[in-house]
Design an enzyme around this catalytic site. Structure first.
Site, PDB file in Angstrom:
ATOM      1  N   GLN A  59       0.777  -1.236   0.095  1.00  0.00           N
ATOM      2  CA  GLN A  59      -0.155   0.062  -0.070  1.00  0.00           C
ATOM      3  C   GLN A  59       0.931   1.295  -0.053  1.00  0.00           C
ATOM      4  O   GLN A  59       1.101   1.895   0.923  1.00  0.00           O
ATOM      5  CB  GLN A  59      -0.893   0.064   1.144  1.00  0.00           C
ATOM      6  CG  GLN A  59      -1.911  -1.132   1.184  1.00  0.00           C
ATOM      7  CD  GLN A  59      -3.074  -0.865   2.237  1.00  0.00           C
ATOM      8  OE1 GLN A  59      -3.654   0.028   2.184  1.00  0.00           O
ATOM      9  NE2 GLN A  59      -3.653  -1.994   2.677  1.00  0.00           N
ATOM     10  N   ASP A 140      -7.325   2.582  -7.117  1.00  0.00           N
ATOM     11  CA  ASP A 140      -6.896   2.052  -8.176  1.00  0.00           C
ATOM     12  C   ASP A 140      -6.710   3.177  -9.199  1.00  0.00           C
ATOM     13  O   ASP A 140      -7.304   4.148  -9.514  1.00  0.00           O
ATOM     14  CB  ASP A 140      -8.169   1.340  -9.145  1.00  0.00           C
ATOM     15  CG  ASP A 140      -7.406   0.453 -10.249  1.00  0.00           C
ATOM     16  OD1 ASP A 140      -6.598  -0.325 -10.070  1.00  0.00           O
ATOM     17  OD2 ASP A 140      -7.902   0.557 -11.454  1.00  0.00           O
ATOM     18  N   ASP A 170       3.641  -5.731  -9.849  1.00  0.00           N
ATOM     19  CA  ASP A 170       2.499  -6.261  -8.869  1.00  0.00           C
ATOM     20  C   ASP A 170       1.122  -5.916  -9.559  1.00  0.00           C
ATOM     21  O   ASP A 170       1.065  -5.031 -10.053  1.00  0.00           O
ATOM     22  CB  ASP A 170       2.727  -5.658  -7.526  1.00  0.00           C
ATOM     23  CG  ASP A 170       1.648  -5.888  -6.437  1.00  0.00           C
ATOM     24  OD1 ASP A 170       1.724  -7.189  -6.091  1.00  0.00           O
ATOM     25  OD2 ASP A 170       0.931  -5.194  -6.031  1.00  0.00           O
ATOM     26  N   HIS A 174      -4.289  -6.434 -13.323  1.00  0.00           N
ATOM     27  CA  HIS A 174      -5.440  -5.356 -13.022  1.00  0.00           C
ATOM     28  C   HIS A 174      -4.967  -4.201 -13.681  1.00  0.00           C
ATOM     29  O   HIS A 174      -5.485  -3.125 -13.575  1.00  0.00           O
ATOM     30  CB  HIS A 174      -5.291  -5.147 -11.328  1.00  0.00           C
ATOM     31  CG  HIS A 174      -5.740  -6.440 -10.745  1.00  0.00           C
ATOM     32  ND1 HIS A 174      -7.110  -6.803 -10.546  1.00  0.00           N
ATOM     33  CD2 HIS A 174      -4.958  -7.306 -10.186  1.00  0.00           C
ATOM     34  CE1 HIS A 174      -7.081  -8.034 -10.020  1.00  0.00           C
ATOM     35  NE2 HIS A 174      -5.819  -8.310  -9.841  1.00  0.00           N
ATOM     36  N   GLU A 196       2.901  -9.982 -12.472  1.00  0.00           N
ATOM     37  CA  GLU A 196       2.348 -10.982 -11.750  1.00  0.00           C
ATOM     38  C   GLU A 196       0.752 -11.015 -12.329  1.00  0.00           C
ATOM     39  O   GLU A 196       0.064 -10.370 -12.052  1.00  0.00           O
ATOM     40  CB  GLU A 196       2.189 -10.348 -10.333  1.00  0.00           C
ATOM     41  CG  GLU A 196       1.639 -11.573  -9.490  1.00  0.00           C
ATOM     42  CD  GLU A 196       0.669 -10.834  -8.283  1.00  0.00           C
ATOM     43  OE1 GLU A 196      -0.144 -11.879  -7.542  1.00  0.00           O
ATOM     44  OE2 GLU A 196       0.070  -9.808  -8.683  1.00  0.00           O
TER      45      GLU A 196
END
Ligand code: ARE
Ligand code: CA
Length: 445
Positions: A59, A140, A170, A174, A196
């Protein structure tokens, strides 16, 4: 014993999960460099949401290099010292999102307009949601925007300027592949990139979409290998590479990773489940000609999902290893560390030769005359026989039971080993005695 370990290509790397920069620098010099490791994946180096849990590192709140593993100066020192002994540093780049809770990050700066607006939970069957909604509530980033892409590239270029050689992207699943490609286009030099992307049955976003940018994680490798070793059903693994979605040249493999051992403990095998099976799975992964293997090196957490790293920063001697120390140091387990040398020295023959199997739980195979490995997953029962190894005649150090000392040319049996330390090949044949739940391996060089 010809040639040297350090002259061979470097073909495997290690994730030193939550290690401090100072400790990694020392590990490069004293262990990883001499053992022939290619690189270290380090934990996210940026300033992050400040909770004690390991996952707070995922984070970020800014792109400045400071956090639990150390300062910017210590990071820079690590990169240089590792580089000096032939070990690259790969940064775990968290670029899909920023920390949860807030959409203002003045140190970057990012404001509310730099984020996508979907805050609902992700339905993994929906491509748009996977790439535009908040992953577990993490804000996001609008990676389609030129401003955001440039900020991310500036961060990565900062790392490159300090000598960083590669990145793990990472949560790449997404981020639309095109966005990652655009960011990569802004990077200086030609860093190694692996992404990933968890390939899951029925999901629309596929790992293969990302291979034109760089390598991609192959989760199926771990998810098939783990159960095979748990169930002592390993003979079929001969065909494992053919069952993968990614081609070998595109795949990063692992036996487990930091998420799988926490989020999916019933899946891939890991040290907390079954020591010997885990060890043998690593031996297999390093011997098997598929992918670019990453070794997970973590710490004991006793099923506590959130547990951050042990407070003691010591990764040497009694604090590390089989003995219940806080840091597991899987990469230092003799057979795993020495199998990195096996992989480096067999890189020139990317095929399986001289395959043998005894039932479903005992296998042996060669790598075109450059190496030979025997894996016995039958508890309480030895393999005791001669194998056609395809290797040149001579004496070889059994690197599972002994350490080869390059400087003296000696094969030194480990104090805690009772197995064969030297294997003699004659006419291609060699006698192996391998106990239950054990392995043996020899290689040229
Ligand atoms: C934490 C808390 C959450 C909380 C959140 C925000 O655990 O409860 O909502 O904070 O406050 C790591 C941890 C998370 C943690 C996060 C942020 O694993 O638990 O959340 O840090 O601190 C998906 C993604 C994949 C991701 C995995 C974990 O596709 O990219 O989930 N893996 C990476 C890292 C993680 C990291 C993140 C991403 C975020 O390796 O360590 O999270 O930076 C199916 C799908 C997969 C999916 C999987 C699990 O298999 O196919 O795509 O993986 O389910 O949901
Ligand atoms: Ca996204």
């Amino acid at each position: 014993y010809a040639s040297s370990v350090t002259a061979a290509p470097r073909t495997a790397f290690v994730h030193l999960f939550e290690w401090k920069w100072e400790d990694i620098a020392q590990e490069c010099e004293t262990f990883l460099g001499p053992k022939g490791f290619a690189a270290v994946q380090v934990s996210p180096p940026t300033k992050s949401h400040n909770a004690g849990a390991w996952w707070s590192r995922y984070q970020p709140v800014s792109y400045s290099f400071e956090g639990r593993s150390g300062s910017r100066g210590q990071f820079q020192d690590m990169v240089q010292r590792c580089k000096n002994v032939g070990v690259d540093i790969y940064v775990d780049a968290v670029i899909n999102h920023m920390a949860a809770y807030d959409r203002n990050f003045p140190e970057v700066p990012y404001g509310p307009n730099d984020f996508n607006s979907c805050t609902s939970d992700i339905d993994y069957g929906n491509r748009w949601q996977v790439q535009n909604c908040d992953l577990v509530g993490l804000n996001d980033l609008k990676t389609g925007s030129e401003y955001v892409r440039q900020k991310i590239a500036d961060y990565m270029n900062d790392a490159i300027s300090m000598g960083v050689a590669g990145f793990r992207i990472d949560a790449a699943k997404h981020i639309p592949a095109g966005d990652i490609a655009a960011i990569k286009g802004k990077l200086n030099g030609n860093p190694y990139i692996f992404q990933e992307v968890i390939g899951a049955p029925g999901e629309p976003v596929r790992p293969t979409e990302y291979t034109y940018i760089g390598d991609v994680t192959e989760f199926e490798f771990a998810r098939k290998l783990g159960p095979a070793f748990r169930d002592s059903n390993i003979a079929w693994l001969r065909d494992l590479g053919n069952q993968m979605e990614l081609s070998s040249a595109d795949a990063v493999t692992f036996v487990t990773n930091h998420d799988e051992e926490r989020h999916n403990p019933g899946g891939p095998i890991w040290h907390g489940v079954q020591g010997d099976g885990y060890f043998l799975a690593n031996v297999f992964a390093l011997a098997y000609p598929y992918g670019y293997p990453k070794i997970m090196s973590g710490y004991y957490f006793n099923g506590d999902f959130d547990a951050g790293p042990p407070s003691s920063g010591v990764h040497t001697g009694n604090a590390c290893g089989f003995d219940g120390g806080n840091w597991v140091c899987e990469h230092k387990w003799r057979g795993i560390a020495n199998m990195v040398g096996f992989r480096n020295h067999t890189a020139g023959e990317w095929s399986i030769t001289n395959w043998w199997q005894g039932g479903n739980d005992q296998i042996a195979f060669g790598r075109g005359g450059l190496g030979f490995v025997v894996i016995n997953k039958r508890y309480g029962s030895s393999i005791n026989q001669s194998f056609d190894t395809g290797m040149p005649d001579g004496q070889y150090c059994n690197i599972i039971e002994a350490n080869f000392d390059e400087s003296t040319g000696q094969c030194n049996a480990a104090a805690d080993s009772s197995g064969q330390s030297v294997i003699t090949v004659s006419g291609g044949q060699a006698n192996f005695t391998v106990g239950g739940d054990q392995a043996a391996a020899i290689h040229v060089g």
